[in-house]
Design an enzyme around this catalytic site. Structure first.
Site: not given
Lengths: 645, 252
Positions: A42, A266, A284, A337, A408, A442, A448
Site C-alpha cells: 500500500g 465511518h 465518500s 466521523r 472503516h 482519525r 493517505l
C-alpha cells in the site's frame, strides 16, 4: 521492559530536523550489503520500498494480491491533507498538527503528529512530480477542498479516486525500482510469521498462496505495512483479504500492540442488506458537504417507512429531524466521523431509523440540487451517485440516499516509537498497521497522508539509523535454526487446523465473531457487554478449533485454509480489542463507553487517568497480557474537551 | 432466484479444464454476483469439496482484481462496472449463467477462474512512470497544468489494470491498458520529458509478452469498467510515431 518512545529533545518544531541532523547514516557501499523486507504494497509499503531501493538498499517486497497495485489504499476516495495553504485561508503546520491531535481526542503523540504535518507538503510535491493527476483550477494550479469538518481547505484530491491515484504513483515508483533490480517483488504471498534471532527481527516466513509452500526470507530489518484489522468485524469497508495476521504474529513475537480498541466507524456507508453480505461499501465523506442527514421526527412515520408503506418524499419538511444540524449547529452535517456515527446509531436504536431494517438514515441532496442545480451535484458526486444506484437500485437524484455507519479504519495497531520501530529491534511498522498518529479518532483525508509520510519521508531516515550498526552483520542463511523452528511451528499450526475436520465453515465462524464485535465492541461499549464479549469470543475460539471445516490440502492453493489462518488470529485479536476497551474507562474518539458520557450524551474523556497509550505485551496463549502505559505529554497544545456545537 | 451455473474448473495451470454445472437457489436480487459465488462456495465447503477459486479483493470496483467472463462478456452484462459491482438483479430467475476465466495467452489460468496478470506489472515496470526519486522535487504549484489536460490525464489514469480490454479483444491486445498509462504521462509536463523513451519501452515489452495488435474493433472501450477511451490508443500511436521519427533524426 520499559517503553521508550524516543522522542528527540528540543522544541516541537525542531525535533525532526534535529533528529535528521544527528542520526546515523549508512554509506553507499554498505547499503548494498543490507537487505530489507517490506510486507505490504500500500502507500506505506510501496512508498518505503521504492524510497529505500532508490537509496541503494536491497529490498524484498511482498503482497497478498496478484499485483502491488491492488493494495487497499487504492480504495480511499476523498483526498489527502497537506499544509500547503494554497487557498490562503490560514493553514499552517501547527494548525494541521492541532486539528489532528484534537480530532484524535488528545490520545496521539505530539511529536509524531507534528512530524506528519511537517512533511505533508513534501508529499504533495512528490506525488505531483510522479504525475498524479490531482484536481486543478482553470489557472492550472492545484485545487483544494474542505473535508471532514476542517475549517480550512487543505485536502488535495483526484476526483473520488485519490487513494487510487496516490497508490498508482507509489506503484510507479516501486515498479521503477523493481525494473532497476533494487527491489524484488513477491506477489500472492502472505506473511505467516516473523523470525527473531538473538532478539532482533531477521526475516519472515510466507505462504505462497498459489502452491501452499512455506518460503523463508532473510532481512536485516523488517517493515510491516499490512494495513488495519477492521475485518475482525467481518463486515467492514476493508478488502476481503485485509487481515490482522502480520500484526498479530509480531505481537506474539514480542512487539507491543497499541490501543487495539481504537476503531473508526465511518458514518456514510451503504446499509447492510442481507446475511450473505460480504462487505460494506463506503460512500465518500465528501457527500456530507452538500447532503443533509435526517430521519423522521415521528416514530410512526419511521415504522411506516420500514414496512414500505411510506416513501421519504411523503414526509413533510416539518416532520423531518435533521438531527446533526439540531444537535451541532456550528458544524452540522460536518461533525467528525465518530460523532456522526454515534448520532445515527442513537436515532436508529431509538426507533427512528429508515429502510427495511430500520438501520439507516437519509442523506438528502434535494436542497443542494435546488440551490446549485443538478449539474453541479453531478459534477461533484456523479460517480458516487452512479455507484450507489448500481448497488441499491435507487436514484439518489430523486430519492434520498440511505446510509449507516460501518467499520472503516483501525487507529490502533503495532506500537512504535518515534522512529516507527516496534519493541522488537529491527522490526518497524508503518501506515495503518502502526498505532501512532491518529489517537482515538482519525480525521478524514489523513490516512493517505500518514501512509505516504511513513513510507516516503520517515522510514528512509529512521531505518538507516537502525541499520547503521548492522553493516557488520552478514546475511543469515534461511536454514538457521530459528528459521527452521518458526517454519515448523507454522506447519504444525496448519496441520492442526486441517485435522479439525469439523462442521462449520470459516466464514460462518467469522460472521459469528463479527456479530459479537459489532454488538459489544462497536459504536457503543459498556462494561457488561465487553465482559460478555470476552467470554463469547473465548467460547467461539474454542468452537473454531473444535469444529472448523477446511477442505483440501495444505500444499495446494487453498482459500479456505488461507482464511482460516486469518480468522484464527482475529479470534485472538478480537479478545484483546475487547479487553483494551474494557480497560479504558473513559470515552474518547471512536471509543465510546456508555458509562462515561455527559448528560447531553457526548463522549466524556478522563484526562487525569487515561492520557496514555495502552501498549499490550503478549505473555502466552492462556495468560493475561501485560498493559504498559506510555504517558502522553502535551506541551504545545492545550487539552480541551472536543466541542462541535 | 434459482440459477444454473456452468463454471470453468481447472486444477492448475497445466491441467485440462472443463465446465461443471451447479445449481444455486434462493439467491436475493440484492446480492452481488460475487456474493452469489460465495453462497455456492459455502455449500461446497459444507460438502467438503474444494470451493471455486476466483480473484476478488476490494469488492467496490477499484482494485481491479476481479476478472470473469459472464455469459461471454468480461465483467458481465452491465456497462461501466466490474464483476464485484454487479448485482443479481441483472439476471433473470431460472436462467443459466456461464462463468469462465479470462482467456489470453499472456494471462495463463492459475486455477479455476483465477488468472495470472503479472504481464501488466512487467509492462509498467518497463517504463510506466516518471523517473523521479523521493525528495528533491519542485513545489507542486511550480508546474501549472491546463485543467483540460489534467482532466484528460485523470480520465486515462482511472484504469484499474483489470485486463478486461485484453480479455474482450479478439487479438488479446493490451493497447488500451498501455495507452492509458502512456497518455496519462504524455499529457502532463512531468511525464513529457521521457515520453519517447516510455512509449517505446512499454510497447516493446507488450509485444515481447505476446499481446496482439490493435485492429480497431473498439471492443476494449465497450467493455472497460472505467470507460477508458480508445482515443488513448490514437494518442499512443502518435507518441510512438514521434518517438520513432525523433530517433531517426538523432541517428541521421
Amino acid at each position: 521492559m520499559k517503553l521508550d518512545s524516543k522522542i528527540p529533545d528540543g522544541p516541537l518544531a525542531e525535533k525532526w530536523t534535529n533528529y535528521k541532523a544527528s542520526q546515523d547514516l549508512v554509506n553507499p557501499a554498505n547499503k548494498r550489503k543490507i537487505d530489507i523486507i517490506v510486507v505490504g504494497t500500500g502507500l506505506a509499503g510501496a512508498g518505503a520500498a521504492a524510497s529505500l531501493g532508490e537509496l541503494g538498499f536491497n529490498v524484498k517486497i511482498f503482497c497478498i494480491q496478484d499485483s502491488p497495485r491492488r493494495a487497499h489504499s487504492i480504495a480511499a476516495q476523498g483526498g489527502i491533507n497537506a499544509t500547503k495553504n494554497y487557498p490562503n485561508d490560514g493553514d499552517s503546520i501547527y494548525r494541521l498538527f492541532y486539528d489532528t491531535v484534537k480530532g484524535g481526542d488528545y490520545r496521539a503523540r505530539e511529536a509524531n503528529v507534528y512530524r506528519l504535518a511537517e512533511v505533508s507538503s513534501n508529499i504533495i510535491d512528490q506525488c505531483v512530480a510522479q504525475g498524479v493527476p490531482f484536481a486543478r483550477d482553470y489557472g492550472g494550479l492545484l485545487d483544494n477542498r474542505s473535508f471532514g469538518g476542517a475549517q480550512v481547505s487543505r485536502t488535495f484530491y483526484a476526483r473520488g479516486q485519490t487513494g487510487q491515484q496516490l497508490l498508482l504513483g507509489a506503484y510507479g515508483a516501486l515498479s521503477k525500482e523493481i525494473h532497476k533490480g533494487s527491489v524484488e517483488l513477491f506477489t500472492r504471498r502472505e506473511m505467516l510469521d516473523l523470525v527473531v534471532i538473538d532478539g532482533k527481527a531477521r526475516g519472515i516466513i510466507t505462504r505462497n498462496l498459489i502452491n501452499g509452500k512455506l518460503e523463508k526470507y532473510f532481512g536485516h530489518a523488517v517493515v510491516i505495512a499490512t494495513g488495519g484489522y477492521g475485518n475482525a468485524f467481518f463486515l467492514s469497508t476493508m478488502a476481503m483479504t485485509s487481515n490482522g495476521s502480520a500484526a498479530w504474529q509480531v505481537y506474539k513475537k514480542g512487539a507491543f500492540f497499541g490501543n487495539p480498541n481504537f476503531t473508526q466507524i465511518h458514518p456514510t456507508c451503504i446499509p447492510v442488506h442481507g446475511d450473505y453480505q460480504s462487505k460494506l461499501t463506503l460512500m465518500s465523506e465528501s457527500l456530507r458537504n452538500d447532503g443533509r442527514i435526517w430521519v423522521p421526527k415521528n416514530k410512526e412515520d419511521a415504522e411506516k417507512i420500514q414496512k414500505g408503506e411510506l416513501k421519504p418524499g411523503g414526509i413533510k419538511e416539518e416532520d423531518r429531524d435533521y438531527y446533526l444540524e439540531r444537535r451541532y449547529p456550528a458544524f452540522g452535517n460536518l461533525v467528525p466521523r465518530d460523532v456522526a456515527s454515534r448520532a445515527a446509531k442513537e436515532r436508529c436504536d431509538a426507533g427512528y431509523g429508515v429502510g427495511s431494517t430500520g438501520l439507516a438514515v437519509y442523506l438528502d441532496f434535494a436542497d443542494a440540487i435546488k440551490r446549485l442545480g443538478k449539474n453541479v451535484i453531478e459534477a461533484r458526486y456523479g460517480n458516487l451517485f452512479q455507484m450507489y444506484e448500481k448497488i441499491v437500485d435507487e436514484n439518489p437524484y430523486e430519492t434520498p440516499m440511505m446510509i449507516y455507519p460501518a467499520i472503516h479504519y483501525t487507529m490502533g495497531g503495532i506500537w512504535v516509537d518515534y522512529e516507527l520501530q516496534t519493541t522488537i529491534p529491527g522490526l518497524f511498522a508503518a501506515g495503518e498497521a502502526n498505532f501512532s498518529d491518529h489517537g482515538a479518532n482519525r480525521l478524514g483525508a489523513s490516512a493517505l497522508m500518514q501512509g505516504l509520510s511513513d513510507g516516503y519521508f520517515v522510514l528512509p531516515y529512521t531505518l538507516q539509523n537502525y541499520l547503521a550498526d548492522q553493516i557488520q552483520v552478514a546475511r543469515i542463511p534461511t536454514d538457521h535454526p530459528e528459521f527452521e523452528k518458526t517454519e515448523k511451528e507454522i506447519t504444525e499450526r496448519q496441520e492442526k487446523l486441517m485435522a479439525v475436520k469439523g462442521s462449520q465453515s470459516v466464514d460462518g465462524i467469522h460472521k459469528k465473531l463479527g456479530r459479537i464485535m459489532w454488538e459489544y465492541v462497536g459504536m457503543g461499549r459498556n462494561q457488561e457487554g465487553l465482559e460478555k464479549a470476552i467470554g463469547m469470543i473465548r467460547e467461539l475460539r474454542a468452537e473454531f478449533w473444535k469444529d472448523v471445516r477446511i477442505p483440501g490440502r495444505i500444499d495446494e492453493l487453498n482459500i479456505e485454509l488461507d482464511k482460516a489462518m486469518r480468522v484464527a488470529d482475529f479470534l485472538e485479536l478480537g479478545e484483546l480489542m475487547a479487553k483494551d476497551a474494557l480497560d479504558r474507562k473513559e470515552s474518547c474518539g471512536g471509543h465510546f463507553r456508555e458509562e462515561y458520557q455527559t448528560p447531553e450524551g457526548e463522549a466524556l474523556r478522563d484526562d487525569e487517568n487515561f492520557t496514555f497509550v495502552s501498549a499490550w505485551e503478549y505473555q502466552g496463549d492462556d495468560k493475561e497480557p501485560i498493559l504498559h502505559k506510555e504517558p502522553l505529554i502535551y506541551e504545545n497544545i492545550e487539552v480541551k474537551q472536543r466541542d462541535y456545537k | 432466484m434459482d440459477l444454473t451455473l456452468k463454471i470453468w474448473r481447472q486444477e492448475n495451470a497445466q491441467a485440462r479444464g472443463k465446465f461443471e454445472t451447479y445449481k444455486v437457489t434462493g439467491i436475493s436480487e440484492d446480492a452481488s454476483f460475487l456474493e452469489m459465488l460465495d453462497i455456492l462456495n459455502e455449500s461446497m465447503v459444507d460438502k467438503v469439496q474444494l470451493p471455486i477459486a476466483f480473484d476478488h479483493d476490494c469488492r467496490e470496483g477499484i482494485c481491479g482484481m476481479c476478472s470473469l467472463y459472464i455469459n461471454g462478456r468480461p465483467h458481465g452484462p452491465d456497462q461501466g462496472i466490474t464483476v464485484c459491482q454487479m448485482h443479481m438483479r441483472n439476471f433473470k430467475d431460472g436462467s443459466t449463467i456461464v462463468i469462465e476465466p479470462w482467456r489470453a495467452k499472456p494471462f495463463p489460468v492459475i486455477k479455476d477462474l483465477m488468472i495470472d496478470r503479472s504481464a501488466f506489472d512487467l509492462i509498467i515496470q518497463a517504463g510506466g512512470y516518471v523517473s523521479v526519486h523521493t525528495g528533491g522535487v519542485p513545489d507542486a504549484n511550480s508546474i501549472p497544468i491546463k485543467k483540460e489536460h489534467a482532466e484528460l490525464a485523470m480520465d486515462a489514469a482511472a484504469c484499474i489494470g483489470c485486463g478486461a480490454c485484453v480479455a474482450t479483444c479478439k487479438n488479446a491486445s493490451a493497447m488500451l491498458f498501455v495507452s492509458a498509462k502512456v497518455s496519462q504521462m504524455a499529457l502532463l509536463p512531468q511525464g513529457k520529458i521521457e515520453a519517447a523513451r516510455r512509449v517505446q519501452k512499454m510497447v516493446a515489452e507488450m509485444d515481447d509478452l505476446g499481446f496482439g495488435n490493435c485492429t480497431n474493433t473498439y471492443a476494449c472501450e465497450a467493455e472497460c469498467p472505467k470507460d477508458i477511451k480508445i482515443s488513448n490508443i490514437a494518442r499512443m500511436n502518435w507518441q510512438f510515431l514521434i518517438a520513432k521519427v525523433g530517433a531517426q533524426k538523432m541517428n541521421a
